[in-house]
Scaffold this motif. Structure first.
Motif, short mmCIF file in Angstrom:
data_model
loop_
_atom_site.label_atom_id
_atom_site.label_comp_id
_atom_site.label_asym_id
_atom_site.label_seq_id
_atom_site.Cartn_x
_atom_site.Cartn_y
_atom_site.Cartn_z
N MET A 1 0.68 -1.28 0.14
CA MET A 1 0.00 0.12 -0.06
C MET A 1 0.84 1.29 -0.01
N LEU A 2 1.72 1.38 0.87
CA LEU A 2 2.70 2.53 0.96
C LEU A 2 3.50 2.59 -0.35
N PHE A 3 3.98 1.49 -0.81
CA PHE A 3 4.84 1.63 -2.17
C PHE A 3 3.87 2.25 -3.25
N GLU A 4 2.59 1.82 -3.24
CA GLU A 4 1.64 2.25 -4.32
C GLU A 4 1.40 3.83 -4.17
N LEU A 5 1.09 4.10 -2.81
CA LEU A 5 1.02 5.61 -2.67
C LEU A 5 2.06 6.41 -2.93
N ASN A 6 3.26 5.86 -2.68
CA ASN A 6 4.54 6.84 -3.10
C ASN A 6 5.26 6.28 -4.01
N SER A 7 4.77 5.58 -5.13
CA SER A 7 5.34 4.97 -6.16
C SER A 7 6.19 6.05 -7.02
N ARG A 8 5.74 7.12 -7.22
CA ARG A 8 6.47 7.83 -8.27
C ARG A 8 7.88 8.41 -7.47
N TYR A 9 7.81 8.66 -6.48
CA TYR A 9 8.85 9.21 -5.65
C TYR A 9 9.88 7.74 -5.50
#
Length: 135
Positions: free
Chosen positions: A26-34
């Motif tokens: 979930m956190l990787f999905e939310l912060n994927s661009r970064y």
């Protein structure tokens, strides 16, 4: 569907790994661009920090239930001792089968000594919590 909802020990490795992995996704999905612009070394560091901070939130008074389908963990819910619903995850391949609802129902039924259960929900989960009268 042979679904079992079971209260698990806070040290249950299978459940903790499931919760940590789903939290990471979930956190990787939310912060994927970064995170995609960062190197693999930083991504590994990020995962390690996530794991360590998640494990610090669990203590002996935490309440955790897991959903098993044919002896495979497909979902889990984690309530902190202060009444904060930290995590509710269902494997992506098992979503839309009422597993999250059954986990939440079991938690609410068994934890009726909490006057208030607080939650911060992702936009995709708001309708689930509204069905259980969370506001």
């Amino acid at each position: 569907m042979n679904l079992r909802i079971v209260k698990v020990d806070v040290h249950d490795t299978e459940t903790l790994n499931f919760l940590i992995e789903e939290n990471e996704k979930m956190l990787f999905e939310l912060n994927s661009r970064y995170l995609l612009t960062c190197g693999k070394e930083y991504q590994s560091y990020f995962k390690r920090i996530l794991r360590e901070s998640f494990l610090k939130e669990i203590d002996e008074r935490s309440i955790i239930y897991s959903a098993y389908l044919n002896d495979e963990i497909v979902g889990s819910v984690f309530l902190e001792e202060n009444g904060y619903l930290n995590s509710l995850f269902v494997k992506e391949s098992n979503r839309n089968q009422l597993i999250g609802s059954k986990l939440l129902e079991k938690l609410i039924t068994d934890c009726n000594h909490f006057q208030i259960i607080r939650v911060d929900a992702r936009i995709t989960a708001i309708s689930l919590y509204e069905r259980f009268s969370f506001h």
